[in-house]
Design a protein around this motif. Structure first.
Motif, PDB file in Angstrom:
ATOM      1  N   ASP A   4       0.812  -1.216   0.000  1.00 42.79           N
ATOM      2  CA  ASP A   4       0.000   0.000   0.000  1.00 42.79           C
ATOM      3  C   ASP A   4       0.844   1.264   0.000  1.00 42.79           C
ATOM      4  N   ALA A   5       2.155   1.161   0.274  1.00 42.40           N
ATOM      5  CA  ALA A   5       3.019   2.342   0.322  1.00 42.40           C
ATOM      6  C   ALA A   5       3.827   2.516  -0.955  1.00 42.40           C
ATOM      7  N   THR A   6       3.650   1.647  -1.939  1.00 44.31           N
ATOM      8  CA  THR A   6       4.459   1.726  -3.146  1.00 44.31           C
ATOM      9  C   THR A   6       3.638   2.140  -4.361  1.00 44.31           C
ATOM     10  N   ALA A  15      12.820   9.185 -14.394  1.00 44.52           N
ATOM     11  CA  ALA A  15      13.191  10.590 -14.597  1.00 44.52           C
ATOM     12  C   ALA A  15      14.200  11.009 -13.532  1.00 44.52           C
ATOM     13  N   PRO A  16      14.963  12.068 -13.782  1.00 46.54           N
ATOM     14  CA  PRO A  16      15.967  12.518 -12.810  1.00 46.54           C
ATOM     15  C   PRO A  16      15.391  12.847 -11.429  1.00 46.54           C
ATOM     16  N   ASP A  17      14.136  13.288 -11.353  1.00 45.44           N
ATOM     17  CA  ASP A  17      13.587  13.626 -10.037  1.00 45.44           C
ATOM     18  C   ASP A  17      13.292  12.386  -9.185  1.00 45.44           C
ATOM     19  N   TRP A  18      13.494  11.201  -9.722  1.00 46.11           N
ATOM     20  CA  TRP A  18      13.336   9.964  -8.947  1.00 46.11           C
ATOM     21  C   TRP A  18      14.611   9.620  -8.193  1.00 46.11           C
ATOM     22  N   ILE A  19      15.711  10.277  -8.490  1.00 44.20           N
ATOM     23  CA  ILE A  19      16.965  10.003  -7.797  1.00 44.20           C
ATOM     24  C   ILE A  19      16.775  10.297  -6.314  1.00 44.20           C
ATOM     25  N   GLY A  20      17.191   9.342  -5.489  1.00 45.99           N
ATOM     26  CA  GLY A  20      17.041   9.466  -4.037  1.00 45.99           C
ATOM     27  C   GLY A  20      15.868   8.676  -3.494  1.00 45.99           C
ATOM     28  N   LEU A  21      14.990   8.160  -4.376  1.00 46.15           N
ATOM     29  CA  LEU A  21      13.837   7.391  -3.910  1.00 46.15           C
ATOM     30  C   LEU A  21      14.230   5.948  -3.634  1.00 46.15           C
ATOM     31  N   LYS A  22      13.555   5.334  -2.672  1.00 44.59           N
ATOM     32  CA  LYS A  22      13.740   3.915  -2.394  1.00 44.59           C
ATOM     33  C   LYS A  22      12.954   3.133  -3.433  1.00 44.59           C
ATOM     34  N   MET A  23      13.600   2.130  -4.053  1.00 48.01           N
ATOM     35  CA  MET A  23      12.987   1.389  -5.154  1.00 48.01           C
ATOM     36  C   MET A  23      13.155  -0.104  -4.985  1.00 48.01           C
ATOM     37  N   GLU A  24      12.305  -0.833  -5.699  1.00 54.71           N
ATOM     38  CA  GLU A  24      12.438  -2.274  -5.881  1.00 54.71           C
ATOM     39  C   GLU A  24      12.278  -2.553  -7.359  1.00 54.71           C
ATOM     40  N   VAL A  25      13.053  -3.516  -7.871  1.00 52.30           N
ATOM     41  CA  VAL A  25      12.969  -3.897  -9.272  1.00 52.30           C
ATOM     42  C   VAL A  25      13.370  -5.362  -9.371  1.00 52.30           C
ATOM     43  N   ASP A  27      15.428  -8.045 -11.531  1.00 48.27           N
ATOM     44  CA  ASP A  27      16.444  -8.059 -12.577  1.00 48.27           C
ATOM     45  C   ASP A  27      16.095  -9.109 -13.634  1.00 48.27           C
ATOM     46  N   GLU A  28      16.961  -9.294 -14.604  1.00 55.85           N
ATOM     47  CA  GLU A  28      16.684 -10.213 -15.715  1.00 55.85           C
ATOM     48  C   GLU A  28      16.603 -11.669 -15.282  1.00 55.85           C
ATOM     49  N   HIS A  29      17.072 -11.988 -14.069  1.00 59.24           N
ATOM     50  CA  HIS A  29      17.019 -13.354 -13.551  1.00 59.24           C
ATOM     51  C   HIS A  29      15.821 -13.559 -12.631  1.00 59.24           C
ATOM     52  N   GLY A  30      14.981 -12.519 -12.474  1.00 60.73           N
ATOM     53  CA  GLY A  30      13.801 -12.629 -11.627  1.00 60.73           C
ATOM     54  C   GLY A  30      14.060 -12.357 -10.157  1.00 60.73           C
ATOM     55  N   VAL A  31      15.245 -11.878  -9.823  1.00 61.24           N
ATOM     56  CA  VAL A  31      15.600 -11.566  -8.439  1.00 61.24           C
ATOM     57  C   VAL A  31      15.124 -10.151  -8.122  1.00 61.24           C
ATOM     58  N   THR A  32      14.398  -9.989  -7.021  1.00 62.21           N
ATOM     59  CA  THR A  32      13.933  -8.669  -6.601  1.00 62.21           C
ATOM     60  C   THR A  32      15.012  -8.004  -5.769  1.00 62.21           C
ATOM     61  N   VAL A  33      15.380  -6.786  -6.161  1.00 62.35           N
ATOM     62  CA  VAL A  33      16.388  -6.022  -5.429  1.00 62.35           C
ATOM     63  C   VAL A  33      15.779  -4.694  -4.995  1.00 62.35           C
ATOM     64  N   GLY A  34      16.138  -4.262  -3.807  1.00 64.05           N
ATOM     65  CA  GLY A  34      15.687  -2.980  -3.276  1.00 64.05           C
ATOM     66  C   GLY A  34      16.884  -2.088  -3.026  1.00 64.05           C
ATOM     67  N   PHE A  35      16.751  -0.814  -3.297  1.00 68.50           N
ATOM     68  CA  PHE A  35      17.855   0.123  -3.162  1.00 68.50           C
ATOM     69  C   PHE A  35      17.331   1.546  -3.220  1.00 68.50           C
ATOM     70  N   ARG A  36      18.212   2.493  -2.897  1.00 70.72           N
ATOM     71  CA  ARG A  36      17.907   3.911  -3.071  1.00 70.72           C
ATOM     72  C   ARG A  36      18.639   4.340  -4.336  1.00 70.72           C
ATOM     73  N   LEU A  37      17.903   4.885  -5.292  1.00 69.43           N
ATOM     74  CA  LEU A  37      18.471   5.245  -6.588  1.00 69.43           C
ATOM     75  C   LEU A  37      19.451   6.405  -6.454  1.00 69.43           C
ATOM     76  N   GLY A  38      20.701   6.155  -6.873  1.00 75.21           N
ATOM     77  CA  GLY A  38      21.738   7.192  -6.847  1.00 75.21           C
ATOM     78  C   GLY A  38      21.893   7.867  -8.200  1.00 75.21           C
ATOM     79  N   ARG A  39      21.855   7.071  -9.275  1.00 78.30           N
ATOM     80  CA  ARG A  39      21.912   7.597 -10.639  1.00 78.30           C
ATOM     81  C   ARG A  39      21.504   6.474 -11.585  1.00 78.30           C
ATOM     82  N   ARG A  71       9.022  -0.419  -8.587  1.00 80.36           N
ATOM     83  CA  ARG A  71       8.165  -0.132  -7.441  1.00 80.36           C
ATOM     84  C   ARG A  71       8.960   0.808  -6.546  1.00 80.36           C
ATOM     85  N   TRP A  72       8.370   1.928  -6.214  1.00 80.67           N
ATOM     86  CA  TRP A  72       9.068   2.906  -5.402  1.00 80.67           C
ATOM     87  C   TRP A  72       8.155   3.498  -4.360  1.00 80.67           C
TER      88      TRP A  72
END
Length: 125
Positions: A4-6, A15-25, A27-39, A71-72
Motif C-alpha cells: 500500500d506504500a508503493t 526521470a531525474p527527479d526519482w533520484i534518491g527514492l527507495k525502489m524495488e525492481v 532483474d533479468e534473472h527474476g531476483v527482486t532487489v531494493g535500493f535507493r536510486l543514486g543515478r 516499485r518505489w
C-alpha cells in the motif's frame, strides 16, 4: 516495502527527479532487489533499450530492460505545523533583517557641531 506504500511504474517513465527514492525492481534473472536510486544510465543494446540503475550506497548496479516495472516509495508528505520535529530546517534569509537604531527610543542623537577642522584628520596631541 508494503504494497500500500508503493507505486508501480514502467522503467520508461524513469526521470531525474526519482533520484534518491527507495525502489524495488526485478532483474533479468527474476531476483527482486531494493535500493535507493543514486543515478542511472539509459542506452540501447542490439536495438533494445537498457537501463543501468546505480544504488546510492553502497555502490552497486543492476541492469534492466524495457518493460520492467519499478516499485518505489513516494516521498513523504510535507510536515504539518503541529508536528514538533520538522524534517527540514528553514532556509536562512539571504540578507539579514534591518536592525533597529541603537540610540534610546524617542529622538535620535543631536547632531555634532562641525567646523572646517572637523572634516580633516584630527590634530596630533
Amino acid at each position: 516495502m508494503t504494497p500500500d506504500a508503493t507505486v508501480e511504474r514502467p522503467i520508461e517513465d524513469l526521470a531525474p527527479d526519482w533520484i534518491g527514492l527507495k525502489m524495488e525492481v526485478e532483474d533479468e534473472h527474476g531476483v527482486t532487489v531494493g535500493f535507493r536510486l543514486g543515478r542511472y544510465e539509459k542506452s540501447t543494446v542490439d536495438g533494445r533499450p537498457v537501463w543501468r540503475l546505480f544504488s546510492d550506497h553502497p555502490s552497486w548496479s543492476v541492469t534492466v530492460y524495457g518493460g520492467t516495472k519499478l516499485r518505489w516509495v513516494p516521498p513523504p508528505a510535507p510536515v504539518s505545523p503541529t508536528v514538533p520535529y520538522p524534517m527540514q530546517q528553514p532556509v536562512p534569509a539571504a540578507h539579514p533583517a534591518p536592525q533597529a537604531p541603537q540610540y534610546p527610543a524617542g529622538l535620535p542623537p543631536a547632531p555634532v557641531a562641525r567646523s572646517a577642522q572637523s572634516w580633516v584628520t584630527p590634530p596630533r596631541q
